[in-house]
Design a protein around this motif. Structure first.
Motif, mmCIF file in Angstrom:
data_model
loop_
_atom_site.group_PDB
_atom_site.id
_atom_site.type_symbol
_atom_site.label_atom_id
_atom_site.label_comp_id
_atom_site.label_asym_id
_atom_site.label_seq_id
_atom_site.Cartn_x
_atom_site.Cartn_y
_atom_site.Cartn_z
ATOM 1 N N GLY A 1 -28.122 24.117 39.195
ATOM 2 C CA GLY A 1 -27.099 23.667 38.251
ATOM 3 C C GLY A 1 -26.770 24.745 37.242
ATOM 4 N N VAL A 2 -27.772 25.450 36.780
ATOM 5 C CA VAL A 2 -27.557 26.538 35.828
ATOM 6 C C VAL A 2 -26.793 27.677 36.499
ATOM 7 N N GLU A 3 -27.180 28.024 37.727
ATOM 8 C CA GLU A 3 -26.510 29.120 38.455
ATOM 9 C C GLU A 3 -25.038 28.784 38.725
ATOM 10 N N ARG B 1 -30.675 33.052 44.419
ATOM 11 C CA ARG B 1 -30.933 33.471 43.033
ATOM 12 C C ARG B 1 -31.764 32.409 42.314
ATOM 13 N N ALA B 2 -31.426 31.135 42.523
ATOM 14 C CA ALA B 2 -32.191 30.051 41.892
ATOM 15 C C ALA B 2 -33.603 29.999 42.470
ATOM 16 N N THR C 1 -36.170 32.370 40.978
ATOM 17 C CA THR C 1 -36.683 32.088 39.637
ATOM 18 C C THR C 1 -37.884 31.142 39.659
ATOM 19 N N ALA D 1 -23.164 26.775 37.013
ATOM 20 C CA ALA D 1 -22.427 26.727 35.756
ATOM 21 C C ALA D 1 -22.041 28.131 35.261
ATOM 22 N N ARG D 2 -22.696 29.156 35.754
ATOM 23 C CA ARG D 2 -22.402 30.532 35.299
ATOM 24 C C ARG D 2 -21.042 30.989 35.727
ATOM 25 N N ARG E 1 -33.256 22.235 41.847
ATOM 26 C CA ARG E 1 -31.955 21.587 41.582
ATOM 27 C C ARG E 1 -31.447 21.944 40.186
ATOM 28 N N ARG E 2 -32.338 21.892 39.214
ATOM 29 C CA ARG E 2 -31.921 22.239 37.840
ATOM 30 C C ARG E 2 -31.468 23.691 37.770
ATOM 31 N N ARG E 3 -32.207 24.577 38.396
ATOM 32 C CA ARG E 3 -31.854 26.005 38.369
ATOM 33 C C ARG E 3 -30.541 26.247 39.117
#
Length: 179
Positions: free
Chosen positions: A174-176, A120-121, A124, A178-179, A170-172
């Motif tokens: 982290g966002v995934e 998923r990340a 994006t 955190a969901r 890596r940032r994306r």
């Protein structure tokens, strides 16, 4: 070979004579086996200790200085191997039977979930980043020049571009997560 002494057998075994090796094992197998069993190791653990002891002898045949004391050397080696097994076994947590508590997802399910988050990340990212990372992961045999040509970036900027793409991934991630 039963009439040979340890000195002769060790010399022959060093030279690769399997009959001499088998005679050494025949002579001392019961002695080596008795050491781990006297420490109440299971037959499986005792077999592992015996195997490790014979391996140690095979690796150290050229270092045996007093062949007449081979039995003592084998006992000492088997005892050290036994103590290692006992020390490691103390770190293991025994299970009651074969049942494992069902406290959550299986390792396979957890891996599949992490895989889904990664994809998923990855989805994006820009087309260029996806292509660079895809080539890096699935075609590692390609040179920097080949990857740069395939993606359409200058060779000298490929490393920095790839680094930015990985940082973004890596940032994306982290966002995934955190969901």
């Amino acid at each position: 070979m039963p009439d040979r002494n340890n000195t002769g057998l060790i010399a022959l075994a060093r030279a690769g004579d399997t009959a001499a090796w088998h005679e050494l094992v025949r002579r001392y197998a019961r002695l080596v086996w008795a050491v781990p069993r006297s420490h109440r190791l299971s037959p499986e653990d005792a077999a592992d200790v015996c195997q490790a002891t014979w391996l140690a002898l095979a690796e150290n045949l050229s270092r045996i200085r007093r062949p007449e004391r081979l039995g003592a050397w084998l006992v000492t080696t088997a005892r050290r191997e036994t103590l290692t097994v006992l020390r490691l076994r103390g770190r293991e947590a025994p299970l009651d039977g074969w049942e494992v508590a069902d406290d959550g997802p299986t390792p396979e399910d957890a891996a599949l979930a992490r895989d889904a988050v990664l994809w998923r990340a990855y989805a994006t990212l820009t087309d260029r980043c996806r292509e660079i990372l895809r080539l890096a992961a699935f075609a590692p045999e390609l040179s920097f020049t080949q990857v740069a040509e395939a993606v359409g970036v200058p060779v000298n900027s490929l490393g920095a571009t790839r680094g930015r793409c990985l940082a973004l991934l890596r940032r994306r991630l982290g966002v995934e997560v955190a969901r």
